[in-house]
Each structure stands twice: as structure tokens, then as C-alpha cells.
Design an enzyme around this catalytic site. Structure first.
Site, PDB file in Angstrom:
ATOM      1  N   ASP A 130      45.705  33.764  41.492  1.00  0.00           N
ATOM      2  CA  ASP A 130      45.735  35.208  41.282  1.00  0.00           C
ATOM      3  C   ASP A 130      45.526  35.864  42.653  1.00  0.00           C
ATOM      4  O   ASP A 130      44.524  35.597  43.323  1.00  0.00           O
ATOM      5  CB  ASP A 130      44.569  35.569  40.337  1.00  0.00           C
ATOM      6  CG  ASP A 130      44.815  36.825  39.534  1.00  0.00           C
ATOM      7  OD1 ASP A 130      45.384  37.767  40.094  1.00  0.00           O
ATOM      8  OD2 ASP A 130      44.407  36.867  38.360  1.00  0.00           O
ATOM      9  N   ASP A 232      47.990  40.784  41.324  1.00  0.00           N
ATOM     10  CA  ASP A 232      47.183  41.801  40.643  1.00  0.00           C
ATOM     11  C   ASP A 232      47.531  43.225  41.094  1.00  0.00           C
ATOM     12  O   ASP A 232      47.748  43.468  42.285  1.00  0.00           O
ATOM     13  CB  ASP A 232      45.707  41.514  40.993  1.00  0.00           C
ATOM     14  CG  ASP A 232      44.732  42.401  40.266  1.00  0.00           C
ATOM     15  OD1 ASP A 232      44.558  42.228  39.058  1.00  0.00           O
ATOM     16  OD2 ASP A 232      44.139  43.301  40.911  1.00  0.00           O
ATOM     17  N   GLU A 289      51.632  42.009  38.203  1.00  0.00           N
ATOM     18  CA  GLU A 289      51.024  42.904  37.214  1.00  0.00           C
ATOM     19  C   GLU A 289      51.472  44.303  37.600  1.00  0.00           C
ATOM     20  O   GLU A 289      51.028  44.851  38.609  1.00  0.00           O
ATOM     21  CB  GLU A 289      49.494  42.800  37.254  1.00  0.00           C
ATOM     22  CG  GLU A 289      48.878  43.569  36.097  1.00  0.00           C
ATOM     23  CD  GLU A 289      47.438  43.984  36.327  1.00  0.00           C
ATOM     24  OE1 GLU A 289      46.709  44.160  35.356  1.00  0.00           O
ATOM     25  OE2 GLU A 289      47.034  44.170  37.500  1.00  0.00           O
ATOM     26  N   HIS A 362      42.850  38.404  29.933  1.00  0.00           N
ATOM     27  CA  HIS A 362      41.412  38.644  30.118  1.00  0.00           C
ATOM     28  C   HIS A 362      41.056  40.132  30.079  1.00  0.00           C
ATOM     29  O   HIS A 362      39.882  40.476  30.163  1.00  0.00           O
ATOM     30  CB  HIS A 362      40.981  38.042  31.450  1.00  0.00           C
ATOM     31  CG  HIS A 362      41.674  38.697  32.612  1.00  0.00           C
ATOM     32  ND1 HIS A 362      43.035  38.616  32.819  1.00  0.00           N
ATOM     33  CD2 HIS A 362      41.203  39.485  33.590  1.00  0.00           C
ATOM     34  CE1 HIS A 362      43.359  39.313  33.878  1.00  0.00           C
ATOM     35  NE2 HIS A 362      42.271  39.862  34.373  1.00  0.00           N
ATOM     36  N   ASP A 363      42.051  41.001  30.008  1.00  0.00           N
ATOM     37  CA  ASP A 363      41.804  42.448  29.952  1.00  0.00           C
ATOM     38  C   ASP A 363      42.065  43.025  28.567  1.00  0.00           C
ATOM     39  O   ASP A 363      41.938  44.236  28.370  1.00  0.00           O
ATOM     40  CB  ASP A 363      42.738  43.186  30.929  1.00  0.00           C
ATOM     41  CG  ASP A 363      42.450  42.859  32.378  1.00  0.00           C
ATOM     42  OD1 ASP A 363      41.304  42.513  32.697  1.00  0.00           O
ATOM     43  OD2 ASP A 363      43.391  42.953  33.186  1.00  0.00           O
TER      44      ASP A 363
HETATM   45  C1  NOJ Z   1      43.812  43.902  36.856  1.00  0.00           C
HETATM   46  C2  NOJ Z   1      42.987  42.730  36.439  1.00  0.00           C
HETATM   47  O1  NOJ Z   1      43.656  42.041  35.421  1.00  0.00           O
HETATM   48  C3  NOJ Z   1      41.652  43.277  36.000  1.00  0.00           C
HETATM   49  O2  NOJ Z   1      40.848  42.306  35.386  1.00  0.00           O
HETATM   50  C4  NOJ Z   1      40.979  43.867  37.213  1.00  0.00           C
HETATM   51  O3  NOJ Z   1      39.776  44.499  36.805  1.00  0.00           O
HETATM   52  C5  NOJ Z   1      41.858  44.911  37.900  1.00  0.00           C
HETATM   53  N1  NOJ Z   1      43.229  44.495  38.026  1.00  0.00           N
HETATM   54  C6  NOJ Z   1      41.344  45.198  39.294  1.00  0.00           C
HETATM   55  O4  NOJ Z   1      41.594  44.109  40.138  1.00  0.00           O
END
Ligand code: NOJ
Length: 577
Positions: A130, A232, A289, A362-363
Site C-alpha cells: 500500500d 492510497d 484509490e 478496511h474502511d
Molecule cells: C484511505 C485509506 O483506505 C484509509 O484507511 C485512510 O484513513 C485514508 N486513505 C488516509 O490515508
């Protein structure tokens, strides 16, 4: 797909007609023989902190992952996306990195990492890192130097601005984790920008030395033999040419940073350079992302002229936010909207680029709770999502525990939550006038901790995750919902995932076949076909919790998996051939 065709589709859909992507986009789908390894495999996402602890520290570690590689192999996994394992103060659980080319001691050593790579290789499983390149930790040596004065060698490695004449922050932007996106730094007498928490200062991509340092770090991991990168928050790296206030959109008088700074003009120039200096020439995959990239821009981001192999596009998982809410609370949505969101991304990558298919990460909350009403049977719901995940076109991403049908938690106080964004969301809801009970209910539904509770391996102490005290409580349903129990049950969610992984791997039409959405207006049934030459598989899922008749077009069709019947029980799945 070109922009004009996409606009045509969008117009047709807005006008209330649904036109099938195949009719609109025309063109040929990518031939089976041209597909790369990562288009044929399944990716498994691991949140290392919560996966398996081999030391009793209460935190998962790299050796814990290595110990479970055979479990992943059985699931048909060919790559593991590791959320960040670099040294970090863990304000955002690793998304605040203080050293881009080392391993956080809590997760083990570089030797453990090398062993994970080599043990993975023996089983045909690659490790995907990542890259968190929009921001670093405020404890990174680069930031410590940058903040020390206005004229140190790294003075412009981050985004610094003077206060407004009245001493207030340079703009009224609200960070994604709440509060101003600017924090005052006494040493420099200036503010620095942070799209996320104040401990995550944004790097200044305009500075070529910053970009080169980031490319060097990514190349370090390529030299170690990683199989790719998840990148990310990449849409935030290019800041707007001018920093101006946005219209306030909350009682705090601030304006959400996302629409003001995401995906600004010129970002693709940076990304093409990134691709040239890092990704090109390697047999890896990249997945960005990319919150903020509209479907009609996708062809500039992925595929032949793009910068990444795949892009995480969130419209299907953000349906409950469709009213443009800036904080998270459950909002009703319809199955037809979910189907449309998914088939739009299938269409957008039909002849160019490729699609990562996912329902959890994970989000996100657990999909069993997120996409189904409370009265839905959670095992059947988990299987229904698996049926869709593993038969859509694209690379399926399974998030740890999803293959067991893991569910959300609902802790009785906000203090029990670790996730920084849950706290921000809670405060924001209170400021907007919701009661503490309502605010906590929103947290139950959306909290990122739902996905971060420790992996449920067995019914022993701490679900077999750790012999110590887990950093986050284990979901209390682990006594019955765990991998060991599901291994023994041929009707379990795990058994279903394994069966479908094999089904997918042994039916080329499920890998390279074309996609066609069926019954687009039906609010109960999710049905689509995957066709390659004369071979075709149709997935039919009753997404509702009621018994409904099987539509006539499926009567008499050959059943590949499922019950022969002229009805569909709640959440029933059938595959026709
Ligand atoms: C996206 C990530 O998936 C998340 O977990 C993170 O808090 C934010 N970007 C900031 O890096």
C-alpha cells in the site's frame, strides 16, 4: 469506451431508460489470451494489525500472515494486498507513515517480510504493498525537518501557507477526519495542510525532489519482489492552483475539502511520471484509490492510455451517501441503484482497462450488515454477495473475514471505538444536532472498526487471534462464527467461497467473458450473464428476504449450481449454464 459514448449512456439512464452497456459501447472485450495473471486471480486484503498475532503482543504480525498462506491458497488467492506495514505512530493505523522503506517493529522485521515474499512465491501468492503518498506522518524525518524553519532543505516538501490577515487558517477547508484541514506550526509561524488528520501532513508533489523520493521508495519494494501496489488517496496529490474558500456546508462554517481539491487539473501529468519511473516494465498490477474520478474520466486513468491497471471506484458502496451527505448515516437505497452502479463500472472497463470488484475493505462496514435488512439471514446474505463478487467481470478483492461472513460490531460507547474517523463522524453528527444515541447509531452502521476487529480463527481465547490482549476487541460472535468451525461445515460461507473460487477458475467465461445485466428494473433479483463465444453462465440472486417466482426466462435452463425450482427463496442463488 469514449467520452461521447459514456455521456450518451448517462443521458439514457437519466432519461429513465436503461440501455445495456453491450448495446451502447460496442467494441471487443479483451481476448482471453491477452489477460495478465492479476486479471485471472483473486486478491485478498489483509489488515495486518488484526489478522494473526504470533507474539502475544495483541497486534497481528507478518509471521502471522505467513502462517496462514495455505489457508489463502485454498481460497484461490494469488495476491495479498497488505495495508501499510511501515513504521508508523498509528494515529490512522499505518496510514500515517514515518519511514517508507522499513517495517514497523510491531509487525516484525525486514527478514520476516522477505520470508513472507518467498513463502508466498512458493504458493503462487504475491504481496502487494500500500503506497500512502498523499501524506506522511508528522513524525516522518522529512516533516520534522520541514517544520523546523522556513529555509531548511526540506522547507517546501509539504504544503505551507501564511495565516490570513486576521490570523485564521488560509482557507475554510474541512479535513476528511473533521476540523480544519490546516494546523498551525509555531516553529515556522505558518499553517500546514492535511487532507486527513493533523498528524498526516500533505506532501508537496510540485517539488520534483519529493516525487523522486517517493518513486525511490516504491522501487525499493519492487526490488524486493512485490507483486504490485495499491495507491492510497491518490486523487488528492495535486492541489488546486489557487487556494480559495468553499461554501460552508456544516454548522462548523467549514467546507468539505474533497470537492475542492480532489482530482484537479494536471494530476495525470504527475501520475504518468510515476508510472514511467516506477511501474513500467514490471509484471505487477497497480490499483489506485480514486475517490473523485467520474466514470467518464476512467479511460484516462486505466487501460491503454491510463496510469493504473485498476481503480477502486466507490459509487456502489457509497449508495447510502447518495444525497451528498458529508457525514455518514444510513440512507435508503434501491437494488436497481446498486445494479446500475456495478454495471456502469463493468461497462466503463469493458474494452479498456479492468475493474477491481469489491464490497468490503478496511474502511467499510461488513457487507452482510450494509446491503441487507436486519431480518436477512446473515449466512445467506454473505453467500449472496460472494456469488456476485466471484462472477462479475474483474478481479475480485476479498477482505479478511468476508469469506467467513463476518458481521459488524455495535459497542455501547464511542470511547470503545479506535477508528479516528468514527470519532470525527460522531462529533460532526452531534454538532449537526443529532442526539448522542443517534450519533452512536450512525457509528454502529459505518464505523471502520466493524472491519478491523480481529480475525476469527477458532472458538478459543480471543478467537485464536492472539494469546495476549487484542488491540481491538474480538467480535463476540466468534464462538460460532470462525474459520475452524466453517472448515468443518460443507454448507458454510467459507465452503461456498472456496467452491465459487474453483467455479470461477475453471470457467473461462467467468474470467474473460462479456458482462450483461439482466432484469435491470427488478427490485428483488440481481441477475447477469457472462458470455464467451458459445458459453454463457448466468448468475441469479434473490436479493430480497421474501419468496418470489423465478422469472419465466430462466425456466427450464440448465442449472449449474443451485436448486431446481420455479421459485426463489429469500436470498437464494442459482447459476445457469
Ligand atoms: C484511505 C485509506 O483506505 C484509509 O484507511 C485512510 O484513513 C485514508 N486513505 C488516509 O490515508
Amino acid at each position: 469506451m469514449n467520452r461521447r459514448n459514456f455521456i450518451k449512456t448517462a443521458a439514457a439512464v437519466t432519461a429513465g431508460f436503461y440501455l445495456n452497456p453491450v448495446e451502447i459501447f460496442g467494441g471487443k472485450v479483451m481476448a482471453a489470451e491477452n489477460l495478465k495473471w492479476w486479471q485471472r486471480t483473486i486478491v485478498y486484503q489483509i489488515y495486518p494489525k488484526s489478522f494473526a498475532d504470533t507474539t502475544g503482543s495483541g497486534t497481528g504480525d507478518l509471521n502471522g500472515i505467513t502462517a496462514h498462506l495455505d489457508y489463502l491458497k485454498k481460497l484461490g488467492v494469488g495476491a495479498i494486498w497488505l495495508t501499510p506495514v511501515y513504521p508508523s505512530p498509528m494515529v490512522d493505523n499505518g496510514y500515517d507513515i514515518s519511514d517508507y522503506t522499513a517495517i514497523d517493529p510491531a509487525y516484525g522485521t525486514m527478514a520476516d517480510f522477505d520470508r513472507l515474499i518467498s513463502e508466498g512465491k512458493k504458493r503462487g501468492i504475491k504481496i502487494v504493498m500500500d503506497l500512502v503518498y498523499n501524506h506522511s506522518s508528522d513524525k516522518h524525518a522529512w516533516f520534522l525537518e520541514s517544520k523546523s524553519s522556513r529555509n531548511n532543505p526540506k522547507a517546501d516538501w509539504y504544503i505551507w501557507r501564511d495565516a490570513k490577515a486576521d490570523g485564521s487558517a488560509p482557507t475554510n477547508w474541512r479535513s476528511i477526519f473533521g476540523g480544519s484541514a490546516w494546523t498551525w506550526c509555531e516553529e515556522r509561524g505558518q499553517f500546514y495542510l492535511h487532507t486527513f488528520a493533523k498528524e498526516q501532513p500533505d506532501l508537496n508533489w510540485e517539488n520534483p525532489a519529493v516525487r523522486q523520493a517517493l518513486y525511490d521508495a516504491a522501487n525499493f519494494w519492487l526490488d524486493k519482489g512485490v507483486g504490485g501496489f495499491r495507491i492510497d488517496a491518490i486523487t488528492y496529490i495535486k492541489k488546486p492552483a489557487e487556494f480559495v474558500d468553499g461554501a460552508p456546508d456544516g454548522k462548523d462554517g467549514l467546507s468539505h475539502i474533497h470537492p475542492l481539491t480532489a482530482n484537479t487539473r494536471g494530476i495525470l501529468d504527475f501520475l504518468h511520471e510515476f508510472k514511467r519511473k516506477v511501474f513500467d516494465g514490471h509484471d505487477i498490477f497497480t490499483v489506485g484509490e480514486a475517490n473523485g474520478v467520474a466514470a467518464d474520466e476512467l479511460n484516462q486513468w486505466v487501460g491503454a492510455n491510463g496510469v493504473f491497471d485498476m481503480l477502486f471506484e466507490f459509487s456502489h458502496v457509497l449508495l447510502p451517501l447518495k444525497n451528498g451527505e458529508i457525514f455518514c448515516r444510513p440512507t435508503p437505497w434501491k437494488l436497481t441503484e446498486l445494479k446500475k452502479a456495478l454495471s456502469d463500472s463493468q461497462a466503463a472497463t469493458r474494452t479498456n482497462g479492468w475493474c477491481p470488484v469489491f464490497f468490503e475493505n478496511h474502511d467499510r462496514p461488513r457487507c452482510v450488515n450494509y446491503f441487507f435488512p436486519k431480518d436477512a439471514n446473515p449466512v445467506d446474505a454473505a453467500k449472496a454477495m460472494a456469488a456476485i463478487l466471484l462472477t462479475l467481470r474483474g478481479t475480485p478483492f476479498i477482505y479478511e473475514g468476508q469469506e467467513l461472513g463476518c458481521t459488524n460490531v455495535a459497542w455501547d460507547s464511542i470511547d470503545a471505538y479506535n477508528d479516528i474517523s468514527s470519532h470525527a463522524q460522531y462529533e460532526f453528527a452531534l454538532n449537526e444536532g443529532y442526539t448522542p444515541e443517534q450519533a452512536l447509531e450512525f457509528v454502529h452502521f459505518f464505523s471502520r472498526d466493524n472491519a478491523r476487529t480481529p480475525m476469527q480463527w477458532n472458538d478459543k481465547k480471543n478467537a485464536g487471534f492472539s494469546s495476549g490482549t487484542p488491540w481491538l476487541p474480538v467480535n463476540e460472535n466468534f464462538k460460532t462464527l470462525n474459520a475452524a468451525a466453517e472448515e468443518k461445515n460443507s454448507d458454510s460461507v467459507l465452503a461456498w467461497y472456496r467452491k465459487l473460487a474453483k467455479f470461477r477458475a475453471t470457467h473461462e467465461e467467468l474470467i474473460s467473458g462479456d458482462f450483461e445485466l439482466l432484469l435491470p428494473d427488478d427490485e428483488n433479483i440481481f441477475a447477469f450473464s457472462r458470455t464467451l463465444g458459445s458459453k454463457s453462465i448466468t448468475t441469479v440472486v434473490n436479493f430480497s428476504t421474501k419468496n418470489i417466482p423465478l422469472p419465466a426466462e430462466f425456466h427450464g435452463k440448465k442449472i449449474l449450481i443451485g436448486r431446481k425450482s420455479e421459485d426463489l427463496k429469500p436470498l437464494e442463488i442459482k447459476f445457469f449454464g
